[in-house]
Design an enzyme around this catalytic site. Structure first.
Site, PDB file in Angstrom:
ATOM      1  CG  HIS A  36      -1.836  -1.063   1.411  1.00 45.73           C
ATOM      2  ND1 HIS A  36      -1.730  -2.016   2.394  1.00 45.73           N
ATOM      3  CD2 HIS A  36      -2.949  -1.384   0.705  1.00 45.73           C
ATOM      4  CE1 HIS A  36      -2.722  -2.864   2.302  1.00 45.73           C
ATOM      5  NE2 HIS A  36      -3.482  -2.517   1.282  1.00 45.73           N
ATOM      6  CB  SER A 185      -4.145  -7.032   4.728  1.00 46.66           C
ATOM      7  OG  SER A 185      -3.830  -5.820   4.087  1.00 46.66           O
TER       8      SER A 185
END
Ligand code: PAF
Length: 275
Positions: A36, A185
């Protein structure tokens, strides 16, 4: 950095930005990692303003999937965004974003329901629904998406093109750990032993690219070899497609994506390589 929690405030913020300024947008579900951060940094370097959203979107999770368990780390994420130079961070509640009844987006019947869409039917309807809302709210010059979710990226590019949304979709490279594991994640779900098994995804993809460099073009043979490498995991699919997600019998150099989805324990992982 300012934090915004309602769509109305975000609209107002966007409307007040000077017309000449470029706006970069990075939609996320939080639990931010280096993948990210690379998207965010790219947006900050390429645009006058960067907006990031953090929203664990319930409509893209199927019943029985990990919506409740999905990692949530808002405080750490706030710091990461601040340090990366984000101008505004949108962190809405579900009720702020969704009404009890509203029009819904349907992913394309074929490309939205093969591969990820076949194994997670309805997933891309939810992804496109939220991305459309977020693009309407932020009206970005550019929006940044990782190549790791290759089918998602394709479907979003397709939506932006066919619904004339006018945003440039910027595909960003997959970020990997030193040993090859693609950042996700969901990697936090993996125990030590599972993490070792998870490496088989990137290993099978490296094997496939090596075979292609050696001259192999037969996708069936390449897939078979990958499945063998992946045998300690529970393979959901191994597929080789062109950049428009048409299945390929023969590899086309510069126009091929090799995709894999597999369970390691109870964790579902995806990875891919662009050839
Ligand atoms: O890739 C993701 O994290 C999500 O699918 C997205 C694009 C933020 C939509 O919820």
């Amino acid at each position: 950095m300012i934090q915004i929690t309602t769509p109305q405030e975000l609209q107002q913020y966007r409307n007040n930005l000077p017309h000449a300024e470029t706006v970069g947008f990075v939609p996320t579900m939080g639990a931010l990692h280096e993948g990210h951060i690379s998207l965010i940094k790219r947006s900050v370097s390429e645009n006058d303003k960067t907006i990031v959203s953090i929203f664990v979107n319930p409509t893209q999770f199927l019943p029985g999937e990990d919506l409740d368990a999905y990692p949530r780390k808002l405080e750490a994420d706030l710091k990461i965004c601040e340090l990366a130079g984000v101008d505004s961070l949108f962190t809405p509640s579900t009720d702020a974003v969704y009404s009890w009844e509203e029009p819904t987006v349907k992913a394309p019947k074929i490309k939205g329901y093969i591969l990820e869409g076949y194994h997670r039917p309805g997933h891309f309807d939810g992804v496109l629904q939220i991305v459309l809302k977020l693009l309407n709210l932020t009206r970005p010059t550019r929006a940044y998406f990782g190549k790791k979710d290759a089918q998602q990226l394709y479907l979003i590019q397709n939506m932006v093109h066919t619904l004339y949304l006018g945003t440039e979709i910027v595909p960003c490279e997959i970020v990997r750990e030193k040993d090859g594991l693609a950042l996700s994640s969901r990697n936090v779900y993996l125990g030590d032993e599972e993490r070792q098994k998870a490496l088989l995804l990137s290993r099978s993809l490296k094997h496939a690219t090596r075979r292609i460099i050696e001259g192999e073009r037969d996708t069936e043979r390449i897939k078979q070899e990958m499945v063998e490498i992946l045998s300690p995991t529970r393979v959901e699919y191994v597929e080789i497609v062109d950049r428009d997600f048409n299945l390929l019998h023969e590899v086309q150099i510069e126009n091929t994506i090799i995709l894999v989805a597999a369970y390691v324990g109870t964790t579902r992982l995806i990875d891919n390589m662009w050839v």
